[in-house]
Write an enzyme that holds these catalytic residues in place. Structure first.
Site, PDB file in Angstrom:
ATOM      1  N   ASP A 243       1.063  -1.211  -0.202  1.00  0.00           N
ATOM      2  CA  ASP A 243       0.159   0.126  -0.286  1.00  0.00           C
ATOM      3  C   ASP A 243       0.811   1.191  -0.133  1.00  0.00           C
ATOM      4  OD1 ASP A 243      -3.092   1.603   0.181  1.00  0.00           O
ATOM      5  OD2 ASP A 243      -1.414   2.064   2.297  1.00  0.00           O
TER       6      ASP A 243
ATOM      7  N   GLU B 287       1.779  -1.159  -5.211  1.00  0.00           N
ATOM      8  CA  GLU B 287       0.460   0.721  -5.389  1.00  0.00           C
ATOM      9  C   GLU B 287       1.712   1.843  -5.467  1.00  0.00           C
ATOM     10  OE1 GLU B 287      -3.317   2.726  -3.572  1.00  0.00           O
ATOM     11  OE2 GLU B 287      -1.830   2.245  -2.308  1.00  0.00           O
TER      12      GLU B 287
END
Length: 529
Positions: free
Chosen positions: A198, A249
């Protein structure tokens, strides 16, 4: 194909209206029939859920709302038994304010070793009343929250690039490095095939804390030092007999900087957000495809293609808008959309992405053609993006509404029969029309289209390779057309008038019926050529 599961909204196994691991286990056969190779779970760890689980309190425990560690291990094993691998989320930038490290830091006070794992700083101004910087949060508002000393006086400030409940970690501290590598091993040892990272560009900060000035390098996005983190993680992943996968990401406009995360000793793949953010326009989408392939080629990494995720307005709604691009800053209430047009375009987009070389990601419910739920009552909204923008941004709850499985029943089949707990976010009254059961045997449904496309992705040799070439014989600026291998072509008409298909021997699959040799507007076709 990698299928993204938002655990709270996929399937409820215990009847409390909240999705859980028991619900996922009950639907594994559905995922297998869809043609899923791997499932990626957004965080399932113990969390106060201030940001949908991205505020992790304990990486080694499953949140009780979802089950427990034994059930996670059983799910990983059962999925692997039917050929589906498991990918889990890891969030290196921050933890929950309920994490034991942060609670210890608050208790220990200024200057303590416990605070060195985070970014505690004195404020500016005569009495430290101003935050250390004027950085703006990804969730709107400021990035610093002031603490209170044990005697009740104002204390130091701590950094949080997202919500105040998500304090940023200091990656200059060896404990932070050691802990994350241990967390990787913890899950890899339990059979997890890979991790999704993330906010992968954001963990490293400039310790001088300058204001944002892109011309001299960003103080907390895409700093060169961040790459050493992923080199170390790649070494951990490669230490297993069956190497694990790292997926980033990476929200970066600069494709060359993007590609640096995909060098052979760093991540294996990263999400291609550039394509997802482009409008329904042949020129801009073609440009994104070409620049994506160009950026990946030198580092030898596969491209990724994704139409949405748990942060993004669903394609059926987005593609029905006058401005069909996606950007967080432009999202607001009351934007008109044509769902008929959006549905048509989303079908074509599914075939476009499915035909491109690389990895395909599908967010749960997109295979059902679910629209964004844009009329949720304000009192049920939970996303911090809504609250921190003072209500200007509707937030991301609209793409997180529990998905429907049957035309009626508890939560349209989301919960077991005989239970009556309301779903954690309310479903629209017409949600049953999109359900799996209604689409299962409908030859014209979105679900049938996805299943057919994923079956062909497996069976067509050309779609398993890397060969790609534009079909420049198509003379319309509103068309995207390319070949894969020697005898496969994809043609997408993004214009307002039918176009003549190139010579072909068969239509393998189309998002709309092919009218003779004409492809209608907002339609895609896979051809044998």
């Amino acid at each position: 194909m990698i299928y993204q599961i938002y655990p709270r909204s996929f399937a409820d196994g215990n009847g409390d209206g909240v999705g859980d691991l028991a619900g996922v286990r009950s639907r594994l056969r559905y995922l297998a029939s869809l043609g899923v190779d791997a499932i990626w779970f957004t965080p399932w760890y113990a969390s106060p859920l201030a940001d949908g689980g991205y505020d992790v309190a304990d990486y080694r425990a499953i949140d009780p709302a979802f089950g427990d560690l034994a059930e996670a291990e059983a799910l990983i094993a059962e999925a692997a038994g039917i050929g589906i691998r498991t990918i889990v989320d890891v969030v290196p930038n921050h933890v929950s304010d309920q994490h034991e490290w942060f609670q210890a830091a608050l208790a220990a006070g200024p200057g303590s070793p416990e605070r060195e794992r985070f970014w505690f700083r004195p404020g500016r101004g005569e009495h430290g009343e101003l935050p250390p910087t004027d950085w703006v949060s990804s969730f709107s508002g400021g990035t610093w929250t002031r603490t209170t000393n044990p005697d009740g006086t104002p204390g130091e400030w701590y950094l949080h690039l997202f919500a105040p409940q998500q304090p940023d970690l200091n990656w200059n501290h060896p404990d932070v490095w050691r802990e994350h590598e241990d967390v990787l091993r913890f899950w890899f040892d339990r059979g997890v095939a890979g991790i999704r990272i993330d906010s992968a560009t954001m963990p490293v900060k400039d310790p001088a804390f300058p204001e944002v000035d892109e011309t001299s390098g960003h103080p907390f996005v895409d700093r060169d030092e961040v790459h050493e983190i992923y080199r170390r993680w790649r070494a951990v992943a490669n230490s297993y007999a069956e190497p694990r996968v790292l997926i980033g990401e990476v929200w970066l406009a600069d494709q060359q900087r993007f590609a640096q995360y995909l060098r052979p000793d760093e991540m294996h793949t990263a999400f291609n957000f550039d394509f997802m953010m482009r409008p329904w326009d042949a020129r801009t989408l073609r440009s994104s495809i070409q620049s994506t392939l160009d950026a990946h080629r030198p580092v030898g990494a596969p491209a990724t293609w994704v139409l949405s995720n748990h942060d993004v307005t669903r394609p059926v709604t987005r593609y029905g808008r006058q401005d069909s691009s996606f950007g967080f800053e432009a999202r607001r209430f009351g934007i008109a959309t044509d769902l008929v047009k959006g549905h048509r375009r989303a079908r074509a987009a599914a075939l476009l992405t499915g035909a491109l070389p690389g990895s395909l990601y599908v967010y749960q419910g997109d295979e059902l053609g679910l629209p964004e739920v844009e009329d949720l009552p304000l009192e049920v909204l939970q996303d911090p993006m809504y609250f921190r923008s003072d209500g200007r941004d509707p937030g991301r709850d609209g793409c997180r509404v529990p998905i429907p499985w049957s035309p009626d029943g508890s939560g349209f089949g989301f919960s077991p029969e005989g239970t009556d707990a309301p779903t954690w976010l309310p479903q629209p009254a017409d949600w049953g029309r999109y359900c799996v059961e209604a689409q299962d045997d409908d030859p014209d449904s979105m679900l049938t289209l996805y299943r057919a496309a994923l079956t062909l992705r497996r069976s067509e040799a050309a779609l398993r390779g890397e060969e790609f070439a534009w079909l420049d014989t198509m003379d319309s600026a509103d068309v995207i057309a390319f070949r894969r291998g020697a005898d496969f072509a994809c043609v997408v008409n993004l214009g307002e008038a039918p176009v003549l298909l190139p010579p072909h021997t068969a239509v393998l699959l189309s998002s709309q019926p092919v009218n003779g040799h004409l492809l209608d507007p907002d339609a895609a076709a896979w051809l044998r050529v």
